[in-house]
Enzyme design. Structure first.
Site, short mmCIF file in Angstrom:
data_model
loop_
_atom_site.label_atom_id
_atom_site.label_comp_id
_atom_site.label_asym_id
_atom_site.label_seq_id
_atom_site.Cartn_x
_atom_site.Cartn_y
_atom_site.Cartn_z
N SER A 167 0.84 -1.20 0.00
CA SER A 167 0.00 0.00 0.00
C SER A 167 0.88 1.26 0.00
CB SER A 167 -0.95 -0.04 1.20
OG SER A 167 -2.01 0.86 1.07
N ASP A 192 -0.46 -4.86 -3.70
CA ASP A 192 -1.81 -4.31 -3.81
C ASP A 192 -1.86 -2.79 -3.74
OD1 ASP A 192 -4.38 -5.50 -4.33
OD2 ASP A 192 -5.08 -4.54 -2.50
N HIS A 316 -7.16 -6.59 0.53
CA HIS A 316 -6.08 -5.62 0.40
C HIS A 316 -4.81 -6.08 1.11
CE1 HIS A 316 -4.03 -1.89 -0.16
NE2 HIS A 316 -4.08 -1.54 1.12
#
Length: 360
Positions: A167, A192, A316
């Protein structure tokens, strides 16, 4: 509206739904955050469970890592965790995302079995056990990486480092690799995170933060909440969730304090990623996240793409949900980047007949 734009909107809607949010809710309709009430379970049972969780969590840290604080000239301290490789090889330098901590990679560490791969984790400022601060700008986070990596390299002379960011951590490392190119940086891995989808998904962040409980009655309840809204793997949660809370079970990281920096966090991410000169790997939970630059880059063979879109038990935090899958992808990627001929022969059973070398 283009199909790509529709895909982005579907992705955002799916993320909001998974988090229990609604993109149609006005700010005035958002309820005040609440303290999660105690349930009918006896406090003694909850205390016993929490004691077990904390014991295992602390034992995991003590057993697997050399733990140190790195302090910069401004007095900012960063908690670091280093698991040396058993054989000469490479280091996987990991950077977590916003609101997370180094222990988000905890269960992944358990699944990386290659003895030639060492692992380095650290809590970024205001997260985990690192010192809180009011500056969460991307440039500052990049400077933090520069300091931490320099300190690590001075203590442990390394010649092969692979950067792994989840992230926001991916955005930080991608920009770091652009600003501080080095021969010891052998690879860049993003988990992700895609620029355009990330920017649009920030619209859901205020609602998500507003709806989170301010505190929890027990650590086990905090883990249950994460399992209901964010994670699919309880083993991972029992290592990562305790790192997110104070002794009073309130959140360590104030995500509201980071809001002024949100719009700059992901700017230039795709360009920075594609501009890295070494082997690149992008792992996503769904194909719909790819933006135009990454689509073109993928068609041109500029990076390796792995998508876990067919697994309903991942989201996620794919490295927490599917640690074994991610670990296999990482170790294969590192082997192929370091010694492609050996990887092809020993792991894939393929020997090139033309006598030439395999391109990385």
């Amino acid at each position: 509206m283009s199909e790509l734009h529709k895909a982005f909107l579907r992705r955002i809607k799916e993320q909001e739904t998974a988090l229990g949010l609604s993109g149609l809710v006005d700010e005035d309709d958002i309820p005040e955050p609440a303290v999660m009430p105690p349930t009918g379970n006896s406090s003694s049972t909850a205390n016993t469970e929490d004691e077990t969780i904390l014991r295992d969590y602390k034992q995991f840290k003590e057993t697997n890592f050399i733990q140190e604080f790195y302090e910069n000239e401004l007095g900012h301290k960063f908690k670091t965790y280093y698991k040396p490789s058993k054989k000469p090889g490479s280091i996987l330098f990991c950077h977590h995302g916003a609101g997370s901590s180094s222990m988000t990679f905890g269960n992944l560490v358990n699944h990386i079995e290659d003895e030639s791969v060492g692992i380095f984790l650290f809590d970024t400022r205001g997260h985990g056990e690192s010192v809180a601060t009011s500056d969460f700008s991307l440039d500052t986070l990049v400077q933090d990486v520069s300091f931490v990596l320099e300190q690590f390299s001075s203590k442990h002379q390394q010649t092969s480092i692979f950067l792994l960011g989840h992230s926001l951590g991916g955005a930080v490392l991608a920009k770091y690799s652009t600003l501080y190119p080095s021969d010891i940086l052998k690879g860049l891995i993003l988990l992700d995170i895609v620029e355009e989808a990330a920017v649009q998904s920030l619209n859901a962040m205020p609602s998500f933060i507003a709806r989170r409980p301010l505190s929890f009655p027990s650590l086990s309840k905090a883990i249950s909440w994460h399992m209901n809204f964010l994670l699919f793997n309880e083993k991972s949660a029992r290592l990562s969730v305790p790192d997110l809370f104070t002794d009073k079970l309130t959140w360590i990281t104030d995500l509201n304090a980071t809001q002024p920096y949100w719009q700059t966090w992901f700017s230039g991410l795709s360009e920075n990623f594609l501009g890295f000169k070494g082997p690149k790997l992008l792992m996503l939970s769904t194909h719909e996240s790819l933006d135009k630059q990454l689509m073109i880059g993928q068609m041109q063979g500029k990076y390796q793409l792995v998508v876990f879109k067919n697994n309903e038990k991942s989201g996620h935090f794919v490295h927490e949900d599917l640690p074994n899958h991610v670990a296999v992808c990482l170790t294969d990627y590192i082997k192929r980047a370091v010694a492609p001929e050996i990887f092809m022969k020993e792991d894939l059973g393929v020997v090139p007949k033309w006598g030439g070398k395999i391109n990385k």
